[in-house]
Design a protein around this motif. Structure first.
Motif, mmCIF file in Angstrom:
data_model
loop_
_atom_site.group_PDB
_atom_site.id
_atom_site.type_symbol
_atom_site.label_atom_id
_atom_site.label_comp_id
_atom_site.label_asym_id
_atom_site.label_seq_id
_atom_site.Cartn_x
_atom_site.Cartn_y
_atom_site.Cartn_z
ATOM 1 N N THR A 79 0.831 -1.210 0.000
ATOM 2 C CA THR A 79 0.000 0.000 0.000
ATOM 3 C C THR A 79 0.860 1.253 0.000
ATOM 4 N N LEU A 80 1.930 1.240 0.797
ATOM 5 C CA LEU A 80 2.837 2.382 0.876
ATOM 6 C C LEU A 80 3.521 2.620 -0.469
ATOM 7 N N GLU A 81 3.891 1.544 -1.158
ATOM 8 C CA GLU A 81 4.525 1.672 -2.468
ATOM 9 C C GLU A 81 3.562 2.283 -3.490
ATOM 10 N N ARG A 82 2.287 1.911 -3.412
ATOM 11 C CA ARG A 82 1.300 2.489 -4.328
ATOM 12 C C ARG A 82 1.011 3.950 -3.990
ATOM 13 N N LYS A 83 1.023 4.273 -2.707
ATOM 14 C CA LYS A 83 0.698 5.628 -2.256
ATOM 15 C C LYS A 83 1.796 6.617 -2.626
ATOM 16 N N TYR A 84 3.053 6.166 -2.598
ATOM 17 C CA TYR A 84 4.196 7.036 -2.900
ATOM 18 C C TYR A 84 4.992 6.437 -4.061
ATOM 19 N N PRO A 85 4.460 6.474 -5.277
ATOM 20 C CA PRO A 85 5.137 5.815 -6.403
ATOM 21 C C PRO A 85 6.496 6.425 -6.743
ATOM 22 N N HIS A 86 6.698 7.678 -6.348
ATOM 23 C CA HIS A 86 7.981 8.322 -6.621
ATOM 24 C C HIS A 86 8.890 8.312 -5.393
ATOM 25 N N GLY A 87 8.425 7.674 -4.334
ATOM 26 C CA GLY A 87 9.228 7.547 -3.137
ATOM 27 C C GLY A 87 9.314 8.830 -2.329
ATOM 28 N N PHE A 88 10.057 8.795 -1.255
ATOM 29 C CA PHE A 88 10.301 9.961 -0.420
ATOM 30 C C PHE A 88 11.498 9.684 0.466
ATOM 31 N N ARG A 89 12.144 10.753 0.926
ATOM 32 C CA ARG A 89 13.256 10.619 1.845
ATOM 33 C C ARG A 89 12.791 10.914 3.257
ATOM 34 N N SER A 90 13.132 10.044 4.168
ATOM 35 C CA SER A 90 12.741 10.210 5.562
ATOM 36 C C SER A 90 13.753 11.112 6.258
ATOM 37 N N ASN A 91 13.417 12.399 6.408
ATOM 38 C CA ASN A 91 14.324 13.339 7.070
ATOM 39 C C ASN A 91 14.359 13.142 8.576
ATOM 40 N N TRP A 105 16.767 7.630 5.135
ATOM 41 C CA TRP A 105 16.580 6.566 4.158
ATOM 42 C C TRP A 105 15.605 7.024 3.080
ATOM 43 N N LYS A 106 15.838 6.635 1.826
ATOM 44 C CA LYS A 106 14.965 7.017 0.725
ATOM 45 C C LYS A 106 14.083 5.845 0.320
ATOM 46 N N PHE A 107 12.813 5.977 0.613
ATOM 47 C CA PHE A 107 11.847 4.936 0.247
ATOM 48 C C PHE A 107 11.658 4.920 -1.266
ATOM 49 N N LEU A 108 11.718 3.726 -1.870
ATOM 50 C CA LEU A 108 11.635 3.494 -3.311
ATOM 51 C C LEU A 108 12.823 4.090 -4.073
ATOM 52 N N GLY A 109 13.902 4.371 -3.375
ATOM 53 C CA GLY A 109 15.138 4.765 -4.052
ATOM 54 C C GLY A 109 15.863 3.535 -4.575
ATOM 55 N N ASP A 110 17.046 3.749 -5.154
ATOM 56 C CA ASP A 110 17.799 2.634 -5.752
ATOM 57 C C ASP A 110 18.080 1.528 -4.738
ATOM 58 N N HIS A 111 18.512 1.912 -3.549
ATOM 59 C CA HIS A 111 18.878 0.908 -2.549
ATOM 60 C C HIS A 111 17.664 0.093 -2.117
ATOM 61 N N TYR A 112 16.529 0.764 -1.957
ATOM 62 C CA TYR A 112 15.301 0.054 -1.589
ATOM 63 C C TYR A 112 14.909 -0.944 -2.678
ATOM 64 N N ASN A 113 14.916 -0.501 -3.929
ATOM 65 C CA ASN A 113 14.464 -1.369 -5.020
ATOM 66 C C ASN A 113 15.364 -2.581 -5.192
ATOM 67 N N ILE A 114 16.666 -2.392 -5.046
ATOM 68 C CA ILE A 114 17.576 -3.543 -5.127
ATOM 69 C C ILE A 114 17.290 -4.500 -3.978
ATOM 70 N N ALA A 115 17.128 -3.955 -2.781
ATOM 71 C CA ALA A 115 16.838 -4.785 -1.611
ATOM 72 C C ALA A 115 15.514 -5.527 -1.767
ATOM 73 N N ARG A 116 14.543 -4.874 -2.357
ATOM 74 C CA ARG A 116 13.201 -5.449 -2.508
ATOM 75 C C ARG A 116 13.196 -6.629 -3.472
ATOM 76 N N TYR A 117 13.972 -6.521 -4.539
ATOM 77 C CA TYR A 117 13.840 -7.498 -5.620
ATOM 78 C C TYR A 117 15.009 -8.467 -5.742
ATOM 79 N N MET A 118 16.055 -8.309 -4.974
ATOM 80 C CA MET A 118 17.132 -9.295 -5.060
ATOM 81 C C MET A 118 16.680 -10.616 -4.435
ATOM 82 N N THR A 119 17.290 -11.685 -4.877
ATOM 83 C CA THR A 119 16.914 -13.010 -4.385
ATOM 84 C C THR A 119 17.512 -13.261 -3.005
ATOM 85 N N ALA A 120 17.045 -14.312 -2.369
ATOM 86 C CA ALA A 120 17.578 -14.675 -1.058
ATOM 87 C C ALA A 120 19.066 -15.009 -1.146
#
Length: 340
Positions: A79-91, A105-120
């Motif tokens: 739900t959070l990913e759909r709500k903020y499709p362009h992400g945001f930085r947590s100041n 931390w930047k939500f939906l930034g490069d580091h998040y997306n790699i972490a989200r989709y890399m395999t175990a």
């Protein structure tokens, strides 16, 4: 980066059955194909050290798994990913969220997306990367950001400095030189701090370590300064029953340190470009900014390998050897700062 990596490995005729490849970290979040590079390294279990960007991906993955292990966590995250499709930085930690995102931390930034989709298995590979690799046979340390040759809160020749004295017999389960290299990592408190090994660029006048390059003294300059003061173990003599090495030439210097020089190979410091000194070898030349990707070849300490259509630099390595630094031009990706 995948294109540049493959091109460089082809130029140096890399063969996984014959050659030992070490990477210097930060091979993710450095271009559009991080997962492909991660897959290439993890599938082949390539040896290397962890970088600060790799660490950020690891921390995001741990956060994601922490959220998803709670009831409703998976649906909340989607739900959070759909709500903020362009992400945001947590100041600052956002406690209005059900599960707070840490500061900066930047939500939906490069580091998040790699972490989200890399395999175990890719996550396991990242977590397995050490902060430092010690190669005793080459008297060489491999690190992402840097290692201090002395504790800057004391004088370089203070008795508390590992390179200022011969290791005691009681502390040596290795040959003298190797034992002293271990002591450098163990006894200098900053070298036991993961943040230093992942982020250091300079040392301030008050002795504190900094990730900034425009303040203080760049740590590679300190490294070479100290290594040039290593005059062997002749002045104080080794512990009884211990055989030690002596350098051929003593030179003239203001310090008389009881040590032999140590090579260090590192990345991270892209603003300095290819930063090669007598005992330190900085190989990050800003590939992500369209500069160069480099490899250092130590296939033989005496032989030179012919390589076609690449920028090649021959440099002294170790006491009598030579190494080759081979560089290829990278395509430019984005406009990110060289130093992150």
């Amino acid at each position: 980066m995948k294109f540049s990596l493959d091109k460089l490995l082809s130029k140096i005729s890399y063969n996984s059955t014959r050659d030992c490849l070490f990477h210097l970290g930060d091979f993710v979040a450095k271009g559009p194909d991080s997962l492909q590079v991660l897959s290439q390294f993890s599938d082949s279990n390539v040896t290397g050290v962890r970088g600060n960007h790799d660490q950020m991906v690891i921390e995001w993955r741990a956060w994601i798994e922490w959220v998803e292990e709670h009831r409703g966590g998976k649906s909340w995250l989607k739900t959070l990913e759909r709500k903020y499709p362009h992400g945001f930085r947590s100041n600052k930690p956002n406690h209005k969220l059900k599960w707070a995102i840490p500061k900066h931390w930047k939500f939906l930034g490069d580091h998040y997306n790699i972490a989200r989709y890399m395999t175990a298995s890719q996550y396991s590979y990242l977590r397995s990367l050490p902060l430092v690799i010690h190669l005793p046979s080459l008297h060489t340390l491999v690190v992402h950001a840097g290692i201090l040759p002395f504790d800057p809160t004391y004088a370089p020749d203070d008795s508390r400095q590992p390179l200022a004295h011969v290791p005691t017999a009681a502390s040596m389960s290795y040959p003298t030189r190797t034992a002293q290299e271990h002591a450098l990592l163990r006894d200098i408190k900053q070298n036991s701090d993961p943040w230093v090994l992942l982020n250091m660029r300079s040392v301030l006048h008050n002795g504190k370590v900094s990730r900034k390059s425009n303040k203080g003294t760049p740590w590679p300059e300190l490294w070479d300064m100290i290594m040039k003061q290593c005059h062997g173990y002749h002045h104080h003599g080794p512990p009884e029953g211990i055989t030690v090495e002596r350098p051929d030439e003593l030179g003239s210097a203001s310090l008389q340190l009881s040590c032999l020089p140590i090579n260090i190979v590192f990345g991270h410091f892209a603003s300095r470009g290819l930063d090669v000194k007598r005992w330190s070898f900085g190989l990050d030349d800003g590939c992500v900014k369209g500069r160069h990707l480099s490899a250092m070849l130590v296939s033989s300490l005496t032989n030179v390998i012919p390589i076609v259509d690449a920028k090649i630099r021959e440099v002294p390595f170790g006491k009598h050897g030579m190494a080759q630094i081979v560089s290829i031009r990278c395509p430019k990706h984005g406009s990110k700062s060289l130093e992150t």
